[in-house]
Scaffold this motif. Structure first.
Motif, short mmCIF file in Angstrom:
data_model
loop_
_atom_site.label_atom_id
_atom_site.label_comp_id
_atom_site.label_asym_id
_atom_site.label_seq_id
_atom_site.Cartn_x
_atom_site.Cartn_y
_atom_site.Cartn_z
N ARG A 83 0.89 -1.16 0.30
CA ARG A 83 -0.06 -0.10 -0.13
C ARG A 83 0.99 1.34 0.06
NH1 ARG A 83 -5.53 -0.02 2.23
NH2 ARG A 83 -5.99 -2.26 2.75
N LEU A 84 2.11 1.04 0.08
CA LEU A 84 3.08 2.10 0.26
C LEU A 84 2.97 3.02 -0.97
CD1 LEU A 84 5.96 0.78 2.21
CD2 LEU A 84 4.23 2.39 3.31
N MET A 85 2.80 4.57 -0.77
CA MET A 85 2.89 5.21 -2.02
C MET A 85 4.23 5.82 -2.28
SD MET A 85 -0.43 7.30 -0.94
CE MET A 85 -0.75 8.40 -2.36
N HIS A 86 4.97 5.58 -1.35
CA HIS A 86 6.69 6.15 -1.57
C HIS A 86 7.44 5.23 -0.70
CE1 HIS A 86 5.39 10.00 -3.30
NE2 HIS A 86 4.57 9.91 -2.33
N PRO A 87 8.55 4.97 -1.07
CA PRO A 87 9.64 3.99 -0.60
C PRO A 87 9.62 4.83 0.92
CG PRO A 87 10.41 4.62 -2.36
CD PRO A 87 9.10 5.34 -2.52
N VAL A 88 9.74 4.01 2.06
CA VAL A 88 9.87 4.50 3.30
C VAL A 88 11.55 4.56 3.93
CG1 VAL A 88 9.32 3.96 5.86
CG2 VAL A 88 7.44 3.88 4.22
N PHE A 114 3.40 6.96 3.67
CA PHE A 114 2.07 7.62 3.16
C PHE A 114 1.37 6.25 2.50
CE2 PHE A 114 4.97 10.92 3.13
CZ PHE A 114 4.23 11.93 3.65
N VAL A 115 0.21 6.04 2.92
CA VAL A 115 -0.38 4.70 2.56
C VAL A 115 -1.72 4.83 1.91
CG1 VAL A 115 -1.18 2.59 3.92
CG2 VAL A 115 0.62 3.86 4.77
N ALA A 116 -1.84 4.14 1.00
CA ALA A 116 -3.13 4.03 0.25
C ALA A 116 -4.13 3.57 1.16
CB ALA A 116 -3.04 3.19 -1.08
N LEU A 117 -5.26 4.26 1.44
CA LEU A 117 -6.28 3.87 2.45
C LEU A 117 -7.58 4.45 2.13
CD1 LEU A 117 -4.26 3.84 5.85
CD2 LEU A 117 -5.19 2.03 4.65
N GLY A 161 -5.23 13.63 1.05
CA GLY A 161 -6.13 13.39 0.19
C GLY A 161 -7.11 12.47 0.35
N ALA A 162 -7.93 12.17 -0.63
CA ALA A 162 -9.20 11.31 -0.60
C ALA A 162 -8.93 9.89 -0.46
CB ALA A 162 -10.14 11.31 -1.68
N ASP A 163 -7.84 9.47 -0.84
CA ASP A 163 -7.47 8.07 -0.77
C ASP A 163 -6.08 7.32 -0.08
OD1 ASP A 163 -9.66 7.40 -2.27
OD2 ASP A 163 -8.66 8.29 -4.08
N ALA A 164 -5.64 7.94 0.83
CA ALA A 164 -4.53 7.92 1.66
C ALA A 164 -4.39 8.64 3.08
CB ALA A 164 -3.25 8.39 0.76
N ALA A 165 -3.43 7.97 3.69
CA ALA A 165 -3.21 8.60 4.95
C ALA A 165 -1.80 8.62 5.22
CB ALA A 165 -3.63 7.91 6.00
N ARG A 166 -1.38 9.63 5.94
CA ARG A 166 0.21 10.14 6.43
C ARG A 166 0.18 9.48 7.92
NH1 ARG A 166 3.53 15.36 7.63
NH2 ARG A 166 2.04 15.12 9.18
N PHE A 167 1.32 8.74 8.05
CA PHE A 167 1.59 8.15 9.48
C PHE A 167 3.03 8.59 9.71
CE2 PHE A 167 -1.60 5.28 7.60
CZ PHE A 167 -2.34 5.10 8.82
#
Lengths: 339, 339, 339, 339
Positions: free
Chosen positions: A279-284, A290-293, A312-318
């Motif tokens: 689900r990761l949108m960018h390498p950590v 940044f996770v697609a959720l 945004g509408a389809d992701a979250a940041r942790f």
């Protein structure tokens, strides 16, 4: 659930115990402003860390640190190239416009909120060399980037060469510099040098890494320090009791606490990432994920007590921090995996 | 002599123990910036203290507090009337020019660094009402003044009426507001109201009175708060971990610590004054003493271990603080008397 | 070929004979600055033209006119929405950053360099209502647009309603306002009102339309005029001998010369367009033509004596003016057709 | 009486016929902005006049000329020393604060609105070399001064040496530079060099001397010209049709018209002075007279048709110009003598 927001942001974390101790140790009369014994050590401390002569000044915010450094390299009629999603463009309330007296942020595109010489050239090469168009005076990059990506030493070297060739200043927003350095690895000195590369100035962040209210403006051309000291005062950033800020910074540098804290946060991020790799949108690489959720998934996580920002509408940041507990990171990874 | 600078300045004093406690109590995750539970209380706390609705924001320095408030009442093309020796003119590194985008400080004369309506009228009445001359938009006074003088309630009332008549904003630099309030006397509420009078905004100082790095911008027109919040961010003054600043301020307001600290400092100043009444250049109303002392006399005092600033060629300034020991004040008074 | 640049830009055209006459008629002593008899007529002249009360001030450039107007509606910490290709963004050397003290231009997309409420909403709706992000304070549109497109009255009405709903100022850059008005048609009054719609301010251009060095800032809220007069002086834009500027503007308004000149230029543009309809990148509504022409074609035209600017790699821009000769326009149209 | 204001100000005088001719000669298409053939000559023309390499740019006002030059030598956090009655302080609506981004004017005292090294040292020597106080970056003098006094070459040499020693820029406001040069005497070249001395920049005024709307910023360090060109554009001072400004300036330089016009005005002033020597408040060296006249006397003069400004309660200012008729000057002298 008793800890409602552990992944919201590292800027909400508490202050590291060793910084409290350091501040208390400074709690006696000393010269005001930056005339105290601790503030006077900063130049030498950072010069030792980076292995090249530099000057270092404390300020209370990363916003001020970035802007004071940029003001040394961009005239009011010039421009600063940065990524379209750079913090200075998106989240600093227009501070560069204030501190740089109306200079323009020039927005480049680049993967992962990072910039390459090619990205920058694509933006600035079409600018006509005439007075009708604002000319670039400087480049600002973020280490780690707004998407938690680190610039590798060879990437920085290429940017440094490009900046030099184009006669542009090169500034680094290091709000999460420690996390990038920890990712790049090695001793504190090795990591610091790898992460800073050939920049002219660095806003070295401590607050997100366990500090209370002190960041360092590091100027690798110490000649610039006098000007920045005047500008800092003029910006209302010269605190009376600077020793409490210097104490925080020195405590961070002592025994490489800055690097240890960041390594801890990075490790926690990797723990989370292990549970949601696909689900990761960018390498950590640092301490942000940044996770697609989708909306329902985010709600489900929040129902389990996890706090975080929508992206945004389809992701979250942790975001993990110096104080993120390994078990919390594991729980989050598992929770996402279980969605 | 083991304490080399007790009379240098109150801005060099340590932090009051109750503020340390308050900051430690805030040392847990909370919303960043001013979204935390403590910062959110400030409006109500100050409204209660002053008995009229107001908004209050923390910043790290008095310079920023003054400038953010003044920016609400003076356009870039306008001017702020202040005393020729006002701190904003003399000692803030040109910060008003920065925050007010080039607005002009217009310098009036007045005894003891205080201004009366007549003093201000003498300056502004000759200004032609045309675009070639900068027009006054606001007045800034200092309570207590740069010479440690307090404005009495009736003096403030007269200034308020004058400002209203001339349609000028009225701002109060309260770096030593607590000392003025303590001088004017009464309960904390009574003193605060007496000392603030009808001003539109107040930079309420806590740092010189035992704080670490938090002052309050108090806006008696709460409508102005939104603008100031934007300007604060833009000025790089919005700290991530605002709860540590709010904690200091609330601790100061609790049980009227702010007033007790100031009363202590004022009392120490009076103790010193008792030993040098005939040398005093200004009445001692707050916590500063301006004492006629020639070079040899100053050297003699320094040889006895007293630290202080010269004030021109023939005088010295002594400042007491929340932590000045009664015996030190007595010693200083005696030392001057014995010259 | 004896006229090497007739299609380069209307800003290079000579001055209309009737303006020379008007300036010579003003060549006697009068009050300096804008105290002369001609400058004093401007408010009334423009109020009559637009059929609503307004104030009007001369300045020497469109850049200054735009910026002075925008400064009345956008605070330094705010933003002005404009098209990504707006002249104020692309070709004014960062002047808005200077005049608006670092306010931000916020770049929207829209066909033909025009903006609709939807275009603007797409940009500003995602902006979080918090201090970390610059908030929009105003909208700036260009009439005719940077691609020579005119806003129709109903488009302006929609923008006006949108601006009002969102509490944003609405400014019109009218460097080629006359050309837009001529396109929209009718008497001078009808055309002026149609072309201006419900804007709060207008930079009414005369220089590209036969003037020498005078544009008008028109403020439809006359209350704003006093502020603009102060700002104009402060910007070094208040000329001593304003009567020569006012004379130009009044001569333009007399007998609707402004509209006749623009109609002439528009007609010439249509003549050219007739020869290259299939190559046009934008409908020709005012006096600019954007024509798809490759490098060889452009060279061929230049070899025939036509002067114009390249527009990227595969196009050229041709501009007609008040003095473009019909035969030249026909020749150009024919030349393109013959490529 | 048919000429109501001949002594009000030289800035209200009409335009010299040779400038009209020059402007008409420029009335054909040419490159816009300063790309035209005339503007391109300015550097060479002024370099020849002053006998040292310089760059020269036109602007529309003296205010802009002064501010653009000062911006090359004073950072936003610095200060410009000028006389307390300098035009930039008193009569330019705060323009230096705008163009210099909040830099401070530092006000020195000096006889006849002139400054000597001693006057400046008296102001700046007490400034502490610390960040709390604005440091001087430049000096601005006015030639001829606000009281019509000329700096002699040796006075300028002393100022130049002082500025160099203190590392301060040295700017000359030459709104009436021609009048000073005419007073100092010699050929145009000799006079220009004597009057300019070792300054770094000069705002060379033409408008008060018969021009319509063009002044020259002369930069004796041509390296600074590029920056000023960008700043000029950004300030909205780059006019489209610059050839009409350049034409005025070149016409002024042709056959030394600038010096002849000034010599005429100076002679007229001397004629007036001959009638009121004992009432003169300042020696008459240029084209301004400051004459002790009480209210009744001023009324009597006005009743005879003379126009002029009051200068405080007990004096009047008379200004002669390039077009002042000898008989009018004689009449005024006689009228004052006859009071």
């Amino acid at each position: 659930m008793t800890r409602p927001m552990p992944f919201l942001s590292d800027n909400a974390a508490p202050v590291h115990p060793r910084l409290w101790e350091a501040m208390r140790s400074a709690d006696h009369p000393d010269n005001p402003y930056d005339g105290d014994a601790l503030s006077q050590q900063l130049d030498a401390r950072f010069s030792a860390l980076f292995g090249r002569e530099c000057a270092a000044l404390w300020v209370a915010t990363g916003t001020a640190a970035n802007c004071l450094a940029l003001a040394t390299m961009c005239a009011p009629h010039g421009g600063v190239v940065c990524h379209r999603e750079a913090h200075i463009e998106v989240d600093e309330g227009g501070a560069p416009g204030f501190y740089l007296h109306g200079a323009k942020l020039m927005l480049a595109e680049g993967d992962g909120a990072k910039l390459s010489p090619e990205d920058i050239a694509a933006l600035i090469d079409p600018i006509r060399d005439d007075v009708h168009q604002v000319q670039p005076h400087a480049i600002a990059i973020t280490q780690a980037s707004e998407y938690g990506r680190a610039y590798a030493p060879e990437e920085l070297a290429a940017l440094g060469a490009f900046a030099k060739e184009r006669r542009l200043g090169l500034h680094m927003d290091g709000a999460r510099f420690a996390n990038a350095a920890a990712f790049l690895g090695g001793s504190a000195q090795t990591a610091a040098r790898a992460a800073s590369g050939p920049v002219d100035s660095l806003a070295f962040g401590f607050i997100k890494n366990g500090g209370m209210g002190a960041e360092a403006v590091v100027l690798f051309d110490p000649e610039r320090a006098a000007e920045v000291r005047y500008r800092r005062k003029r910006a209302g950033q010269l605190q009376c009791k600077g020793r409490y800020l210097a104490a925080q910074i020195i405590a961070m540098l002592e025994d490489d606490l800055w690097l240890a804290n960041a390594a801890h946060a990075n490790a926690a991020a990797r723990t989370v990432a292990a549970g949601c790799a696909e689900r990761l949108m960018h390498p950590v690489e640092a301490n942000e994920l940044f996770v697609a959720l989708n909306e329902a998934e985010r709600a489900a996580l929040r129902a389990q007590g996890f706090a975080f920002y929508d992206w945004g509408a389809d992701a979250a940041r942790f975001v993990t921090a110096w104080n993120t507990r390994a078990e919390d990171a594991a729980l989050l990874g598992k929770a996402i995996a279980g969605l």
